[in-house]
Design a protein around this motif. Structure first.
Motif, PDB file in Angstrom:
ATOM      1  N   CYS A 133      -2.625   6.461  -3.471  1.00  0.00           N
ATOM      2  CA  CYS A 133      -1.448   5.786  -4.015  1.00  0.00           C
ATOM      3  C   CYS A 133      -1.651   5.519  -5.510  1.00  0.00           C
ATOM      4  N   PRO A 134      -1.398   6.513  -6.371  1.00  0.00           N
ATOM      5  CA  PRO A 134      -1.731   6.379  -7.786  1.00  0.00           C
ATOM      6  C   PRO A 134      -1.014   5.235  -8.491  1.00  0.00           C
ATOM      7  N   THR A 135       0.223   4.927  -8.121  1.00  0.00           N
ATOM      8  CA  THR A 135       0.954   3.854  -8.797  1.00  0.00           C
ATOM      9  C   THR A 135       0.276   2.510  -8.599  1.00  0.00           C
ATOM     10  N   VAL A 136      -0.056   2.182  -7.355  1.00  0.00           N
ATOM     11  CA  VAL A 136      -0.713   0.909  -7.073  1.00  0.00           C
ATOM     12  C   VAL A 136      -2.153   0.933  -7.560  1.00  0.00           C
ATOM     13  N   LEU A 137      -2.804   2.065  -7.441  1.00  0.00           N
ATOM     14  CA  LEU A 137      -4.199   2.176  -7.880  1.00  0.00           C
ATOM     15  C   LEU A 137      -4.311   1.889  -9.376  1.00  0.00           C
ATOM     16  N   ALA A 138      -3.340   2.348 -10.160  1.00  0.00           N
ATOM     17  CA  ALA A 138      -3.352   2.087 -11.602  1.00  0.00           C
ATOM     18  C   ALA A 138      -3.200   0.593 -11.879  1.00  0.00           C
ATOM     19  N   MET A 139      -2.410  -0.107 -11.082  1.00  0.00           N
ATOM     20  CA  MET A 139      -2.252  -1.546 -11.258  1.00  0.00           C
ATOM     21  C   MET A 139      -3.553  -2.292 -10.962  1.00  0.00           C
ATOM     22  N   LEU A 140      -4.357  -1.752 -10.058  1.00  0.00           N
ATOM     23  CA  LEU A 140      -5.581  -2.420  -9.630  1.00  0.00           C
ATOM     24  C   LEU A 140      -6.807  -2.009 -10.433  1.00  0.00           C
ATOM     25  N   ASP A 141      -6.627  -1.170 -11.428  1.00  0.00           N
ATOM     26  CA  ASP A 141      -7.750  -0.742 -12.268  1.00  0.00           C
ATOM     27  C   ASP A 141      -8.342  -1.956 -12.989  1.00  0.00           C
ATOM     28  N   GLY A 142      -9.574  -2.296 -12.678  1.00  0.00           N
ATOM     29  CA  GLY A 142     -10.237  -3.450 -13.271  1.00  0.00           C
ATOM     30  C   GLY A 142      -9.944  -4.763 -12.574  1.00  0.00           C
ATOM     31  N   ALA A 143      -9.109  -4.759 -11.536  1.00  0.00           N
ATOM     32  CA  ALA A 143      -8.762  -5.986 -10.819  1.00  0.00           C
ATOM     33  C   ALA A 143      -9.813  -6.302  -9.756  1.00  0.00           C
ATOM     34  N   GLU A 144      -9.814  -7.557  -9.297  1.00  0.00           N
ATOM     35  CA  GLU A 144     -10.767  -8.013  -8.292  1.00  0.00           C
ATOM     36  C   GLU A 144     -10.028  -8.432  -7.033  1.00  0.00           C
ATOM     37  N   GLN A 145     -10.454  -7.908  -5.892  1.00  0.00           N
ATOM     38  CA  GLN A 145      -9.887  -8.343  -4.624  1.00  0.00           C
ATOM     39  C   GLN A 145     -10.466  -9.716  -4.293  1.00  0.00           C
ATOM     40  N   VAL A 146      -9.602 -10.714  -4.098  1.00  0.00           N
ATOM     41  CA  VAL A 146     -10.076 -12.095  -3.997  1.00  0.00           C
ATOM     42  C   VAL A 146      -9.900 -12.701  -2.603  1.00  0.00           C
ATOM     43  N   THR A 147      -9.355 -11.963  -1.654  1.00  0.00           N
ATOM     44  CA  THR A 147      -9.249 -12.460  -0.283  1.00  0.00           C
ATOM     45  C   THR A 147      -9.695 -11.378   0.686  1.00  0.00           C
ATOM     46  N   GLU A 148     -10.073 -11.812   1.877  1.00  0.00           N
ATOM     47  CA  GLU A 148     -10.380 -10.865   2.929  1.00  0.00           C
ATOM     48  C   GLU A 148      -9.090 -10.224   3.425  1.00  0.00           C
ATOM     49  N   MET A 149      -9.239  -9.145   4.164  1.00  0.00           N
ATOM     50  CA  MET A 149      -8.074  -8.446   4.689  1.00  0.00           C
ATOM     51  C   MET A 149      -7.357  -9.284   5.749  1.00  0.00           C
ATOM     52  N   LYS A 150      -6.036  -9.193   5.735  1.00  0.00           N
ATOM     53  CA  LYS A 150      -5.203  -9.807   6.758  1.00  0.00           C
ATOM     54  C   LYS A 150      -4.439  -8.690   7.465  1.00  0.00           C
ATOM     55  N   VAL A 151      -4.213  -8.861   8.764  1.00  0.00           N
ATOM     56  CA  VAL A 151      -3.565  -7.807   9.551  1.00  0.00           C
ATOM     57  C   VAL A 151      -2.512  -8.430  10.460  1.00  0.00           C
ATOM     58  N   GLU A 152      -1.412  -7.725  10.601  1.00  0.00           N
ATOM     59  CA  GLU A 152      -0.365  -8.178  11.515  1.00  0.00           C
ATOM     60  C   GLU A 152       0.314  -6.968  12.137  1.00  0.00           C
ATOM     61  N   GLN A 153       0.571  -7.060  13.433  1.00  0.00           N
ATOM     62  CA  GLN A 153       1.332  -6.019  14.107  1.00  0.00           C
ATOM     63  C   GLN A 153       2.785  -6.136  13.653  1.00  0.00           C
ATOM     64  N   ASP A 154       3.364  -5.036  13.263  1.00  0.00           N
ATOM     65  CA  ASP A 154       4.683  -5.068  12.644  1.00  0.00           C
ATOM     66  C   ASP A 154       5.729  -4.453  13.565  1.00  0.00           C
ATOM     67  N   TYR A 155       5.720  -4.878  14.815  1.00  0.00           N
ATOM     68  CA  TYR A 155       6.677  -4.325  15.763  1.00  0.00           C
ATOM     69  C   TYR A 155       8.096  -4.753  15.425  1.00  0.00           C
ATOM     70  N   SER A 156       9.038  -3.917  15.828  1.00  0.00           N
ATOM     71  CA  SER A 156      10.459  -4.225  15.664  1.00  0.00           C
ATOM     72  C   SER A 156      11.041  -4.501  17.045  1.00  0.00           C
ATOM     73  N   TYR A 157      11.760  -5.622  17.168  1.00  0.00           N
ATOM     74  CA  TYR A 157      12.267  -6.008  18.480  1.00  0.00           C
ATOM     75  C   TYR A 157      13.587  -6.744  18.338  1.00  0.00           C
ATOM     76  N   VAL A 158      14.267  -6.911  19.456  1.00  0.00           N
ATOM     77  CA  VAL A 158      15.518  -7.654  19.485  1.00  0.00           C
ATOM     78  C   VAL A 158      15.673  -8.270  20.872  1.00  0.00           C
ATOM     79  N   ALA A 159      16.182  -9.492  20.935  1.00  0.00           N
ATOM     80  CA  ALA A 159      16.476 -10.125  22.219  1.00  0.00           C
ATOM     81  C   ALA A 159      17.778  -9.565  22.768  1.00  0.00           C
TER      82      ALA A 159
END
Length: 465
Positions: free
Chosen positions: A258-284
């Motif tokens: 992902c070159p666009t985002v990678l360029a934004m992160l050049d020299g940046a520091e990741q400051v949190t651990e990874m977070k994950v969420e299931q992104d299911y789509s549903y409806v009642a």
């Protein structure tokens, strides 16, 4: 907590706070229970301009504007081989009307404002069960989240389930939640310090950038961090996680594509651990029943591609408040008001579901499994009744020709035809301008239309009294 209340709202997020605040503002007795203590972390940081009129109606807009959130001028898309932007100033406003927010702070503003309007708010309180008298919801049994031995019961006249993806009513009692076959995805994200500006698109824009097996969001926040998340297919994510040995490795491998985002992160520091969420789509299967309504994520949930989460939450909150208010004032019957709510909120959700599917379908890399998996199946299209949904949607637009053109484009995509336009939003953004609520008698739903003056509520179309 009191033993009975006129209206009980379950959940203090944007849907619950909006519903409760508007009902209290209308003079009704409202009790709200929220399982967490605010502020609490939540994802969903990019807000759409469609929220502004609701916040103005609630009286909280000036507080949101004054807080210092990052103004959001629009969105930038790098989708396949194409790049384009959507500028909110081109949608009819030169003023800031959307923000990138830290949800812990944003949600607390909304909940605190509801409290100031007169809502009795109880944080750290969970609902164990809803009691029914026949089909009528009549009471809730609750307990303190951190002290389960402290518990009680509260009766109500009406209950609004805004409990989010947990869905107290739909999942525990009614068992009416149905998952869509599309958008069975996973989101994995983290936060970065020292990221470079996007350098493209409107100021403060969200960047949405595709990769072969998914896409990234990049959202600048006012505390100097950049929220960067990957959305990919569930099976792809699990296979990659096993192959690479961890979530971070899956994230890093995708970032390298992902070159666009990678360029934004050049020299940046990741400051949190990874977070994950299931992104299911549903409806009642139903958003309403005797004595109750489902609002926000408790009713339906949609893939985050177009940043519609807070929009749907606050929109449903406004519709719920209008419906309950008119029932309690004796202006309309509950059955008619609930029918209005069900129809209008469901069609708002279905419209966005179709738009997201069309957007995914526009990706030119048709051989990628991820994008193929996001297409609405014939069965899903039949269940949605796309033709009927769009027939009702286009009745609320200022320019019917624009709506018909947009609908034709949707049909072309759903039928597998190529519109010749690499950017589906070039034509479909007209659909975003549609009036989502029937705001005058000519667009009434079931003989009812929404009014905000002199009070929020539903009105009967003249001649159908």
């Amino acid at each position: 907590m009191r033993e009975s209340t006129q209206i009980l709202v379950i959940g203090g997020g944007p849907a619950g706070a909006t519903t409760a605040g508007l009902l209290a503002k209308a003079g009704f007795q409202v009790t709200l229970v929220e399982r967490d203590q605010f502020p609490r972390y939540h994802i969903g940081e990019s807000i759409l301009p469609s929220c502004r009129p609701i916040f103005e109606l609630l009286g909280v807009w000036d507080k949101v504007r004054a807080h210092g959130f990052q103004p959001k001028g629009g969105a930038f898309f790098h989708w396949g081989e194409e790049e384009w932007q959507v500028s909110f100033s081109e949608q009819g406003s030169d003023n800031t009307n959307a923000w990138q927010v830290i949800r812990s702070e944003f949600d607390k503003i909304l909940l605190d404002h509801a409290r100031e309007l007169g809502v009795e708010v109880h944080e750290g309180v969970s609902v164990r069960e809803i009691e029914f008298d026949g089909e009528q919801a009549v009471a809730a049994r609750w307990f303190e989240t951190k002290k389960p031995e402290v518990a009680g019961r509260i009766e109500f006249g009406h209950v609004i389930d805004a409990s989010g993806r947990g869905g107290v009513l739909a999942t525990r009692h009614l068992q009416t939640r149905r998952f869509h076959e599309v958008f069975r995805n996973v989101a994995a994200w983290s936060y970065w310090k020292g990221a470079k500006p996007l350098g493209k698109g409107p100021e403060g824009a969200i960047a949405v950038c595709s990769v072969p097996n998914g896409w990234f969001w990049a959202i600048p926040l006012h505390d100097g961090t950049l929220s960067v998340g990957l959305v990919t297919g569930r099976d792809l994510f699990n296979d990659s996680r096993q192959r690479l040995g961890g979530i971070q490795a899956v994230y890093d491998e995708a970032l390298a594509e992902c070159p666009t985002v990678l360029a934004m992160l050049d020299g940046a520091e990741q400051v949190t651990e990874m977070k994950v969420e299931q992104d299911y789509s549903y409806v009642a299967e139903s958003f309403a029943g005797p004595g109750y309504l489902l609002a926000g994520d408790a009713a339906c949930f949609l893939d985050p591609l177009l940043s519609t989460g807070v929009h749907l939450a606050t929109y449903s909150g406004m519709l719920a408040a209008a419906s309950v208010s008119s029932v309690l004032r004796g202006e309309v019957g509950e059955k008619d008001a609930w029918g209005f709510y069900e129809t209008v909120y469901r069609h708002a959700y279905e419209r966005l579901l179709v738009l997201v599917s069309v957007f995914y379908d526009s990706y030119r890399g048709k051989d990628y499994h991820f994008y193929n998996a996001q297409r609405l199946t014939a069965d899903e299209r039949d269940r949605l009744n796309v033709q009927a949904a769009f027939d009702r949607i286009i009745t609320g637009v200022a320019d019917l020709n624009d709506a018909e053109s947009a609908y034709q484009l949707v049909q072309q995509h759903l039928q597998g035809a190529d519109s010749g336009d690499p950017n589906p939003l070039n034509n479909l953004n007209r659909v975003h301008e549609m009036k989502q609520s029937p705001l005058d008698p000519t667009n009434a739903v079931g003989g009812l239309y929404l009014t905000m003056q002199p009070t929020l509520g539903l009105r009967v179309r003249p001649g159908q009294e």
